[in-house]
Scaffold this motif. Structure first.
Motif, PDB file in Angstrom:
ATOM      1  N   GLY A   7       8.346   4.083   0.098  1.00  0.00           N
ATOM      2  CA  GLY A   7       9.250   5.213   0.282  1.00  0.00           C
ATOM      3  C   GLY A   7      10.418   5.078  -0.679  1.00  0.00           C
TER       4      GLY A   7
ATOM      5  N   ARG B 230       0.797  -1.236   0.000  1.00  0.00           N
ATOM      6  CA  ARG B 230       0.000   0.000   0.000  1.00  0.00           C
ATOM      7  C   ARG B 230       0.826   1.280   0.000  1.00  0.00           C
ATOM      8  NH1 ARG B 230      -2.030  -3.494   3.455  1.00  0.00           N
ATOM      9  NH2 ARG B 230      -1.220  -2.458   5.287  1.00  0.00           N
ATOM     10  N   SER B 231       2.047   1.226   0.563  1.00  0.00           N
ATOM     11  CA  SER B 231       2.842   2.456   0.636  1.00  0.00           C
ATOM     12  C   SER B 231       4.307   2.147   0.342  1.00  0.00           C
ATOM     13  CB  SER B 231       2.692   3.113   2.006  1.00  0.00           C
ATOM     14  OG  SER B 231       3.179   2.261   3.017  1.00  0.00           O
TER      15      SER B 231
ATOM     16  N   VAL C 267      -0.693   2.801  -4.941  1.00  0.00           N
ATOM     17  CA  VAL C 267       0.339   2.864  -3.910  1.00  0.00           C
ATOM     18  C   VAL C 267       0.613   4.316  -3.528  1.00  0.00           C
ATOM     19  CG1 VAL C 267       2.786   2.423  -3.431  1.00  0.00           C
ATOM     20  CG2 VAL C 267       1.421   0.703  -4.607  1.00  0.00           C
ATOM     21  N   GLN C 268       0.678   4.551  -2.225  1.00  0.00           N
ATOM     22  CA  GLN C 268       0.939   5.894  -1.710  1.00  0.00           C
ATOM     23  C   GLN C 268       2.445   6.079  -1.512  1.00  0.00           C
ATOM     24  OE1 GLN C 268      -0.780   6.599   2.130  1.00  0.00           O
ATOM     25  NE2 GLN C 268      -0.128   8.733   2.183  1.00  0.00           N
ATOM     26  N   LEU C 269       2.997   7.163  -2.057  1.00  0.00           N
ATOM     27  CA  LEU C 269       4.408   7.491  -1.828  1.00  0.00           C
ATOM     28  C   LEU C 269       4.528   8.194  -0.479  1.00  0.00           C
ATOM     29  CD1 LEU C 269       5.606   8.706  -5.314  1.00  0.00           C
ATOM     30  CD2 LEU C 269       6.437   6.755  -4.039  1.00  0.00           C
ATOM     31  N   VAL C 270       5.441   7.694   0.356  1.00  0.00           N
ATOM     32  CA  VAL C 270       5.589   8.195   1.715  1.00  0.00           C
ATOM     33  C   VAL C 270       6.978   8.811   1.872  1.00  0.00           C
ATOM     34  CG1 VAL C 270       5.558   7.515   4.140  1.00  0.00           C
ATOM     35  CG2 VAL C 270       4.059   6.377   2.525  1.00  0.00           C
TER      36      VAL C 270
ATOM     37  N   LYS D 267       7.413   4.946   8.074  1.00  0.00           N
ATOM     38  CA  LYS D 267       5.970   4.748   7.950  1.00  0.00           C
ATOM     39  C   LYS D 267       5.594   4.021   6.654  1.00  0.00           C
ATOM     40  CE  LYS D 267       4.795   8.655  10.838  1.00  0.00           C
ATOM     41  NZ  LYS D 267       4.170   9.963  10.930  1.00  0.00           N
ATOM     42  N   ALA D 268       6.570   3.769   5.802  1.00  0.00           N
ATOM     43  CA  ALA D 268       6.298   3.088   4.530  1.00  0.00           C
ATOM     44  C   ALA D 268       6.254   1.585   4.743  1.00  0.00           C
ATOM     45  CB  ALA D 268       7.381   3.434   3.513  1.00  0.00           C
ATOM     46  N   GLU D 269       5.376   0.936   4.014  1.00  0.00           N
ATOM     47  CA  GLU D 269       5.309  -0.523   4.085  1.00  0.00           C
ATOM     48  C   GLU D 269       6.572  -1.139   3.480  1.00  0.00           C
ATOM     49  OE1 GLU D 269       1.794  -3.794   3.405  1.00  0.00           O
ATOM     50  OE2 GLU D 269       1.677  -1.893   2.355  1.00  0.00           O
TER      51      GLU D 269
END
Length: 164
Positions: A35, A32-33, A58-61, A66-68
């Motif tokens: 970095g 989901r995430s 996918v979320q860029l962190v 905090k990134a998966e």
């Protein structure tokens, strides 16, 4: 006449569907995430990678903790070397190189994808009389290599499964 065009376009679509043709889609990522870490400031490769990842859910962190998963770049460089020159020292051919070394890990440090080395090269002939055109050709070749590298990275990211 219009019915014939509609029939032909429908028939073409059916033939293409029957042969397995499908438009290229973005790879499906199983996390989901993400970095990005270690890319040089202003890296064109990182910019293109972010653009491609923006097409996925996918979320860029920014905070790697905090990134998966974290895509960590160990090397991200471009260079060129002379391959052929005349006896007078004039360059006749360049070799353009893009080198990317990266690994994929969890925020806790567990390696999901070991250090992977991507090496892309292109050769380009050169003449001083066409210097401006050759400069543009060089930029275009680097963009093409960068797109190839990003596509390879995206395919490898899609193959990664997170541990349960």
């Amino acid at each position: 006449m219009m019915d014939r065009r509609l029939l032909l376009s429908s028939l073409s679509a059916a033939v293409l569907a029957g042969c397995g043709f499908a438009p290229r889609r973005e790879p499906e990522l199983h996390f989901r995430s993400l970095g990005l870490q270690g890319f040089r400031p202003g890296s064109p490769l990182a910019v293109e990678l972010k653009r491609q990842l923006g097409r996925t859910p996918v979320q860029l962190v920014e905070d790697f903790n905090k990134a998966e998963v974290v895509l960590e770049a160990k090397r991200d460089e471009r260079d060129k070397t002379v391959v052929v020159s005349t006896s007078a020292g004039q360059v006749r051919e360049w070799e353009l190189r893009l080198r990317v070394d990266y690994l994929l890990r969890t925020a806790a440090g567990e390696i999901l994808l070991p250090l992977t080395e991507l090496r892309l090269t292109r050769e380009m002939n050169y003449t001083e009389s066409d210097a401006l055109a050759k400069e543009q050709e060089e930029a275009q070749l680097f963009r093409a290599m960068q797109s190839d590298a990003v596509a390879q990275i995206m395919r490898r990211l899609a193959a990664v499964k997170l541990p349960s």
